[in-house]
Motif scaffolding. Structure first.
Motif, short mmCIF file in Angstrom:
data_model
loop_
_atom_site.label_atom_id
_atom_site.label_comp_id
_atom_site.label_asym_id
_atom_site.label_seq_id
_atom_site.Cartn_x
_atom_site.Cartn_y
_atom_site.Cartn_z
N ALA A 234 0.83 -1.21 0.00
CA ALA A 234 0.00 0.00 0.00
C ALA A 234 0.87 1.26 0.00
N TRP A 235 1.99 1.20 0.72
CA TRP A 235 2.88 2.37 0.74
C TRP A 235 3.46 2.61 -0.67
N PHE A 236 3.82 1.54 -1.37
CA PHE A 236 4.33 1.69 -2.75
C PHE A 236 3.24 2.27 -3.66
N ILE A 237 2.00 1.83 -3.49
CA ILE A 237 0.91 2.40 -4.29
C ILE A 237 0.80 3.89 -4.00
N ARG A 238 0.86 4.24 -2.72
CA ARG A 238 0.74 5.65 -2.33
C ARG A 238 1.87 6.47 -2.94
N SER A 239 3.09 5.91 -2.97
CA SER A 239 4.20 6.73 -3.46
C SER A 239 4.43 6.62 -4.96
N ARG A 240 3.88 5.59 -5.62
CA ARG A 240 4.19 5.43 -7.05
C ARG A 240 3.01 5.50 -8.00
N GLU A 241 1.80 5.28 -7.52
CA GLU A 241 0.67 5.17 -8.45
C GLU A 241 -0.10 6.48 -8.49
N ARG A 247 -3.64 9.72 -0.19
CA ARG A 247 -4.56 8.79 0.47
C ARG A 247 -3.92 8.17 1.71
N ASP A 248 -4.74 7.90 2.70
CA ASP A 248 -4.27 7.21 3.89
C ASP A 248 -4.02 5.74 3.53
N VAL A 249 -2.91 5.20 4.03
CA VAL A 249 -2.57 3.81 3.74
C VAL A 249 -3.71 2.85 4.13
N ARG A 250 -4.39 3.17 5.22
CA ARG A 250 -5.47 2.27 5.65
C ARG A 250 -6.58 2.21 4.61
N ILE A 252 -6.12 2.71 1.39
CA ILE A 252 -5.57 1.97 0.25
C ILE A 252 -5.68 0.47 0.51
N VAL A 253 -5.38 0.06 1.76
CA VAL A 253 -5.50 -1.36 2.11
C VAL A 253 -6.95 -1.82 1.95
N ARG A 254 -7.89 -0.98 2.41
CA ARG A 254 -9.31 -1.37 2.29
C ARG A 254 -9.72 -1.48 0.83
N GLU A 255 -9.16 -0.61 0.00
CA GLU A 255 -9.48 -0.69 -1.43
C GLU A 255 -8.93 -2.00 -2.02
N MET A 256 -7.72 -2.37 -1.63
CA MET A 256 -7.16 -3.65 -2.11
C MET A 256 -8.06 -4.81 -1.67
N ALA A 257 -8.48 -4.76 -0.41
CA ALA A 257 -9.32 -5.84 0.12
C ALA A 257 -10.65 -5.90 -0.62
N SER A 258 -11.17 -4.74 -1.02
CA SER A 258 -12.49 -4.70 -1.68
C SER A 258 -12.45 -5.39 -3.04
N LEU A 259 -11.24 -5.55 -3.60
CA LEU A 259 -11.12 -6.19 -4.91
C LEU A 259 -10.94 -7.70 -4.79
N ALA A 260 -10.87 -8.20 -3.56
CA ALA A 260 -10.61 -9.63 -3.37
C ALA A 260 -11.81 -10.32 -2.74
N ASP A 261 -11.82 -11.64 -2.89
CA ASP A 261 -12.89 -12.46 -2.30
C ASP A 261 -12.41 -13.19 -1.05
N HIS A 324 2.08 5.88 8.91
CA HIS A 324 2.88 6.44 7.81
C HIS A 324 4.34 6.67 8.19
N ASP A 325 4.60 7.14 9.42
CA ASP A 325 6.01 7.36 9.82
C ASP A 325 6.77 6.04 9.77
N TYR A 326 6.13 4.99 10.25
CA TYR A 326 6.76 3.68 10.26
C TYR A 326 7.03 3.20 8.84
N LEU A 327 6.03 3.31 7.97
CA LEU A 327 6.19 2.78 6.61
C LEU A 327 7.22 3.58 5.81
N ARG A 328 7.23 4.89 6.03
CA ARG A 328 8.22 5.71 5.33
C ARG A 328 9.63 5.26 5.72
#
Ligand SMILES: *Cc1c(COP(=O)(O)O)cnc(C)c1O
Length: 467
Positions: A234-241, A247-250, A252-261, A324-328
């Motif tokens: 999610a951090w890579f998506i935030r910094s590259r896409e 967007r808040d990483v959380r 982005i994670v929820r959006e990834m989850a919404s695409l999965a079953d 975010h501080d941790y992921l950065r």
């Protein structure tokens, strides 16, 4: 807060500040090169067989090797060990569902237990499971069920030098071809590994995940995430896409989850646990089947393979993992190691992944035949020279085929995986120095041969002899 403010405002400090200070210390034991040569000889030249106390900087894996926080240790004390319906279970469930709102969450003692249950339920002879790249235990569990595991990462993902922001992406045309050619019911699910561990810790874009979901939906096949490094992805998506920078990483994670079953998870990775995992899904019938298997092999559905205290540590770890501080800090400090090696001319997989730096042993040791295991030779040399333990990800790990044949792997890598919140920048500076010294003497390194190996997952226990 201080580090974040400084970095957030785009200012000019270049030092990566660990966003924590040290509260409890573990001593490291110094060894001589002679001691290390003896230790690795006794270990059959397999780094998994070493005593960890004989390792100075342990980059074997980032799995379960991270440091827990003050608040996670407090959670360990709060852990409620009720057999059924423990408050620790509900705390864990809330924390998981806050990010991954699947109907059913099934706790397991680690990721492979989730895989074993899932593929016992949906795998079997005649089935095919596509993935961007199967992790070793995922492939082993798919194949153990009798099913076929196919890796469909984009071509750039197989080229250590190719530059692409999302080298973990699924090859959509290849996926479509597999699904179109499959008999009805042959593909029980498609998996997406985020980040793509075996392919170099490379991320998958949201666009690719969405397109993968769209293809899966057209063929009526569920999409499951192997989500061990979801926060780094999610951090890579935030910094590259494009479109995600604010967007808040959380989210982005929820959006990834919404695409999965559904999903499998090793909580020993991004959730900052020393043990744990889970399996989650929306399908009620599949969940019922999986819970039955859980009770047979792991435990009651409100603790699975875990103690109440572990569930508490994971509930808290999941909250910290998306900070975010941790992921950065996490992504920058991994890149720090990789960029230093790249600048000094040591071949590494580029761009640098999230949890690890991958040395390209095929380029560094072109004189060693793939089936004399250049990755293993390099990993042994790093240990003998400086007490640094990495992990071969190449023909030792992937060379043995289900039919017993041996084939060189696509890449010969040595992974230097960075445990979370564990080593400081000076430890990493030392690792850089060790790598450079080994690279200087690369032409003198020799390959190895295997003298003993088990029928599956041979990299864990095989014994080697230098050629
Ligand atoms: C670690 C890992 C697994 C297996 O999890 P364990 O907790 O080690 O059993 C599965 N998939 C990926 C991508 C992993 O990194």
């Amino acid at each position: 807060m201080f580090a974040a403010d400084v970095l957030n405002s785009g200012m000019t400090f270049h030092t990566i500040i660990e966003p924590f200070r040290i509260h409890s210390v573990e001593p490291l034991r110094m060894t001589t090169e002679d001691q290390r040569r003896a230790a690795i000889r006794n270990a059959g030249h397999n780094l998994f067989n070493l005593h960890a106390e004989d390792v100075l900087i342990d980059l074997l894996t980032d799995s379960g090797t991270g440091a827990m926080s003050r608040d996670q240790w407090a959670g360990i004390q709060r852990g409620d060990e009720s057999y059924a319906g423990s408050p620790s279970w509900f705390n864990f469930l809330d924390s998981v569902r806050d990010l991954f709102p699947f109907e059913h969450v099934i706790p397991t003692h680690q990721g492979r237990a989730a895989e074993k249950i899932l593929f016992t339920a949906v795998g079997g002879t005649g089935k095919t499971v596509p993935n961007n790249t199967h992790f070793d235990t995922t492939r082993a569990n798919v194949e153990y069920s009798g099913a076929r595991a196919v890796d469909l990462v984009i071509a750039e993902g197989r080229d250590p030098r190719a530059d692409h922001p999302f080298k973990g992406n699924m090859d959509l045309a290849a996926l479509e071809a597999v699904l179109a050619a499959a008999a009805p019911g042959e593909v029980p699910l498609v998996m997406m590994t985020i980040t793509n561990n075996s392919g170099g810790g490379q991320p998958v874009s949201m666009e690719n995940l969405r397109a993968t979901k769209e293809i899966c939906a057209r063929y009526g096949v569920p999409l499951f995430l192997d989500a061990c490094r979801f926060a780094e992805n999610a951090w890579f998506i935030r910094s590259r896409e494009p479109g995600y920078a604010d967007r808040d990483v959380r989210d982005i994670v929820r959006e990834m989850a919404s695409l999965a079953d559904g999903m499998t998870m090793s909580a020993k990775k991004d959730p900052l646990g020393n043990i744990g995992g889970w399996l989650a899904m929306n399908d009620d019938a599949l969940a019922a089947k999986c819970r039955t298997l859980l009770i047979l092999t792991e435990g009651f559905p409100t603790y699975g393979g875990l103690a109440g205290r572990d569930l508490e540590a994971l509930a808290q770890g999941l909250r910290e993992a998306t900070d975010h501080d941790y992921l950065r800090y996490r992504i920058r400090s991994t890149a720090y190691l990789g960029e230093a090696l790249d600048k000094a001319g040591v071949p590494v997989v580029l761009p640098i992944g999230g949890h690890a730096v991958y040395l390209d042993a095929k380029s560094l040791l072109p004189h060693i035949d793939p089936l004399s295991y250049p990755g293993q030779a390099l990993a042994v040399a790093l240990y003998e020279t400086g007490g640094v333990r990495g992990c071969e990800i190449g023909s030792v790990m992937f060379g043995r085929q289900p039919d017993g044949d041996e084939k060189p792997a696509a890449m010969e890598l040595v992974r230097l995986a960075i445990p979370r919140r564990t080593y400081t920048q000076s430890h990493i500076d030392y690792v850089i120095e060790v790598c450079l010294r080994v690279a200087e003497g690369a032409s003198g390194l020799r390959g190895l041969r295997i003298v003993d190996e088990p029928p599956a997952l041979r990299h864990f226990t095989a014994r080697f002899e230098p050629l």
